[in-house]
Design a protein around this motif. Structure first.
Motif, mmCIF file in Angstrom:
data_model
loop_
_atom_site.group_PDB
_atom_site.id
_atom_site.type_symbol
_atom_site.label_atom_id
_atom_site.label_comp_id
_atom_site.label_asym_id
_atom_site.label_seq_id
_atom_site.Cartn_x
_atom_site.Cartn_y
_atom_site.Cartn_z
ATOM 1 N N ALA A 69 0.835 -1.211 0.000
ATOM 2 C CA ALA A 69 0.000 0.000 0.000
ATOM 3 C C ALA A 69 0.866 1.256 0.000
ATOM 4 O O ALA A 69 0.574 2.229 -0.714
ATOM 5 N N MET A 70 1.948 1.243 0.785
ATOM 6 C CA MET A 70 2.846 2.397 0.820
ATOM 7 C C MET A 70 3.562 2.575 -0.515
ATOM 8 O O MET A 70 3.813 3.705 -0.957
ATOM 9 N N ARG A 104 2.302 1.735 -3.483
ATOM 10 C CA ARG A 104 1.325 2.330 -4.397
ATOM 11 C C ARG A 104 1.128 3.812 -4.098
ATOM 12 O O ARG A 104 0.984 4.632 -5.017
ATOM 13 N N GLN A 105 1.094 4.151 -2.827
ATOM 14 C CA GLN A 105 0.939 5.556 -2.453
ATOM 15 C C GLN A 105 2.115 6.391 -2.946
ATOM 16 O O GLN A 105 1.937 7.499 -3.472
ATOM 17 N N GLU A 117 2.018 9.355 -5.712
ATOM 18 C CA GLU A 117 2.546 10.687 -5.395
ATOM 19 C C GLU A 117 3.561 11.138 -6.443
ATOM 20 O O GLU A 117 3.570 12.309 -6.853
#
Length: 255
Positions: free
Chosen positions: A176-177, A179-180, A184
């Motif tokens: 998830a991080m 993908r974040q 960004e």
């Protein structure tokens, strides 16, 4: 009769007995060690370094190392304030400042400090959210150091440094991080591209205003472009637009 018994004992027995008594009376402590002396179970003080003397059978010596000790805290299961489960380990540096307290105030200061560090690590990290835990590691280290130092002060222990070594996030959270972070980066790339288009439009508008005030500049730009194309050695057919302003003179002559 008694003298004859002593005279029959070999001399080396006396030497062995003298060596045993000497080793039980005289102790040598290196520079980094201190000796806590107990006499009939009562604390008589701290001695050393160097040569110290004990009363055999009466005084007991407990050696304490006063050098800085490095302790690795085993990975602990931590649940952050935003309910993210993770494993965190740390390292702690401490030393014994008061050897008499380290002996009389706690049964095993090393084990006690280790257990206290583990529980403090779980309780302190559970008060932060995951993002704060990753971003404010220095602040968390100082908080852990202050808490452990105050808790171990009655034991004669000085905690100098506490460092969070590794934070093991779950695989789902890592993805998830990732993908974040990718989203960004894409957002920043699009913003930079849009800003470039705005700057390009502004430059084109400025150039158009300059050319409109001086038509000769457009003709020079066309001629420069023709020169660049001809210098490339290309054999392709190039359709080059001709400005209508150049044809006005011919139209006027025909009229």
């Amino acid at each position: 009769m008694l003298m004859s018994v002593f005279s029959s004992i070999p001399v080396y027995y006396y030497l062995i007995a003298l060596a045993i008594i000497t080793f039980s009376v005289i102790k040598i402590l290196p520079e980094w060690e201190r000796g806590v002396v107990l006499r009939f179970g009562r604390l008589m003080g701290v001695r050393g370094p160097g040569i110290i003397y004990l009363i055999p059978g009466v005084e007991r010596l407990i050696r304490i190392d006063t050098r800085t000790i490095t302790m690795d805290i085993a990975p602990q299961d931590v649940i952050t304030l935003d309910n993210v489960s993770m494993k965190v380990n740390a390292v702690i540096y401490f030393r014994v400042l008061a050897p008499d307290k380290a002996v009389t105030k706690v049964a095993d200061f090393y084990f006690a400090t280790s257990q206290l560090a583990q529980t403090t690590l779980r309780s302190v990290l559970g008060q932060y959210e995951m993002d704060d835990l990753l971003a404010n590691r220095d602040k968390i280290n100082h908080t852990l150091q202050d808490i452990l130092d105050k808790a171990t002060e009655p034991w004669g222990i000085k905690v100098s440094v506490v460092e969070v070594k590794h934070i093991d996030l779950p695989k789902e959270m890592q993805r998830a991080m990732a993908r974040q972070a990718e989203a960004e980066r894409e957002r920043r790339a699009k913003v930079i591209s849009a800003e470039g288009e705005v700057q390009r439009a502004e430059k084109l508008r400025s150039a158009a205003q300059t050319i409109s005030s001086a038509p000769e500049a457009l003709q020079l730009a066309y001629l420069q472009t023709l020169t660049e194309i001809s210098g490339e050695g290309s054999t392709k057919t190039v359709v080059f637009p001709l400005p209508l302003q150049w044809m006005k003179s011919f139209f006027n002559k025909n009229e």
